[in-house]
Write an enzyme that holds these catalytic residues in place. Sequence first.
Site, PDB file in Angstrom:
ATOM      1  CE1 TYR A   1       2.664  -4.699 -11.768  1.00  0.00           C
ATOM      2  CE2 TYR A   1       2.413  -4.835  -9.242  1.00  0.00           C
ATOM      3  CZ  TYR A   1       3.088  -4.429 -10.430  1.00  0.00           C
ATOM      4  OH  TYR A   1       3.965  -4.313 -10.525  1.00  0.00           O
TER       5      TYR A   1
ATOM      6  CB  CYS B   1      -6.825   5.929 -17.416  1.00  0.00           C
ATOM      7  SG  CYS B   1      -7.225   5.825 -19.547  1.00  0.00           S
TER       8      CYS B   1
ATOM      9  CG  HIS C   1       7.685   3.323  -5.182  1.00  0.00           C
ATOM     10  ND1 HIS C   1       8.850   2.395  -4.087  1.00  0.00           N
ATOM     11  CD2 HIS C   1       8.854   4.436  -5.174  1.00  0.00           C
ATOM     12  CE1 HIS C   1      10.000   2.722  -4.896  1.00  0.00           C
ATOM     13  NE2 HIS C   1      10.125   4.555  -4.473  1.00  0.00           N
TER      14      HIS C   1
ATOM     15  CB  CYS D   1     -10.156   4.637 -19.038  1.00  0.00           C
ATOM     16  SG  CYS D   1      -9.950   6.544 -18.285  1.00  0.00           S
TER      17      CYS D   1
ATOM     18  NE  ARG E   1       2.961  -7.376  -5.459  1.00  0.00           N
ATOM     19  CZ  ARG E   1       3.531  -6.314  -5.334  1.00  0.00           C
ATOM     20  NH1 ARG E   1       3.820  -5.332  -6.973  1.00  0.00           N
ATOM     21  NH2 ARG E   1       4.366  -5.105  -4.104  1.00  0.00           N
TER      22      ARG E   1
ATOM     23  CG  ASN F   1       6.308  -0.372   1.631  1.00  0.00           C
ATOM     24  OD1 ASN F   1       6.949  -0.550   1.404  1.00  0.00           O
ATOM     25  ND2 ASN F   1       5.896  -0.452   2.848  1.00  0.00           N
ATOM     26  CB  VAL F   2       2.271  -0.567  -4.406  1.00  0.00           C
ATOM     27  CG1 VAL F   2       3.685   1.458  -4.324  1.00  0.00           C
ATOM     28  CG2 VAL F   2       2.754  -1.248  -3.431  1.00  0.00           C
ATOM     29  CG  ASP F   3       2.086  -2.215   2.351  1.00  0.00           C
ATOM     30  OD1 ASP F   3       3.210  -2.818   2.403  1.00  0.00           O
ATOM     31  OD2 ASP F   3       1.789  -1.309   2.356  1.00  0.00           O
TER      32      ASP F   3
ATOM     33  N   GLY G   1      13.131  -0.973   7.607  1.00  0.00           N
ATOM     34  CA  GLY G   1      12.784  -2.065   6.734  1.00  0.00           C
ATOM     35  C   GLY G   1      13.349  -1.920   5.164  1.00  0.00           C
TER      36      GLY G   1
END
Length: 258
Positions: A71, A142, A134, A165, A74, A106-108, A205
Amino acid sequence: MSGPSAEEVVGAKRALAKALRVVVLTGAGVSAESGVPTFRGAGGLWKQFRAEDLATPIAFGRDPRLVWEWYGWRRAEVGRCRPNPAHLALARWMLSRAGVTLVSQNVDDLHERAAREVALDAEASARALPIKLHGSLFHDRCARCNHRVAGGAVDATGLETLPHCAECGGLMRPDVVWFGEMLPARAVEAAFAAAADAEACLVIGTTGAVYPAAGVAHAAKASGASVVIVDPGPTELDGIADVRLRGAAGDIVPRILG
Ligand code: APR
């Protein structure tokens, strides 16, 4: 592959313009031209990596360092990407009229960046922000107390270097929804409420392979909405399409929303 005909573009434009309420569902494909890899397409993330090793709570429990390494990579890669003409056209369209709800898998954060780019100020940009089903690649949460913070660069050299955390000392995790996890309830509720109320649904998409997200398009169809799909390849939602535009989002979306 030749793009959609002029008639198809006019058909889509008309269906979207006359609808008082529209729900838009986007997937990884809307960000492909920004350089964000999709998941299942050629060169897609799940072609290169095993989702079960990287995007499940079990994988995180087994090897949080490996998950964070991926991650972190990414986050750095996507952080360098910029909104493309599809993101920008959508944001401008949402600011130019009422009644559009954007739902994204999307998480972008590229929809958010587009909204900030085209809006005059933060208050205005809020009208073009997506309902995120998402989560976000750019936030940490945390794993013990759910405390949420903006995420930074990740040092995944060892367990002790991973983000922890500030509230309870627990291990932080990327604030994304992993396979087998529940989606944020309020986001799902808002997305399906918008679908049930929609007169048109624009899908951009996504293979439509993942639920409950793909269910948003089915719910809109079931409530009588006309469904417009933009995608260069076949999708699992093609069967409910009223207008099917084959091609790249960056080319087609500005044409049907401009
Ligand atoms: N313009 C429009 N669509 C495109 C483009 C483009 N330039 N390039 C590729 N596509 C299409 C592909 O043809 C495919 O239909 O985008 C779609 C991407 O599909 P997936 O890779 O399956 O991504 P998505 O549908 O968003 O995945 C859903 O699955 O892995 C999980 O949580 C992850 O949110 C993701 C969910």
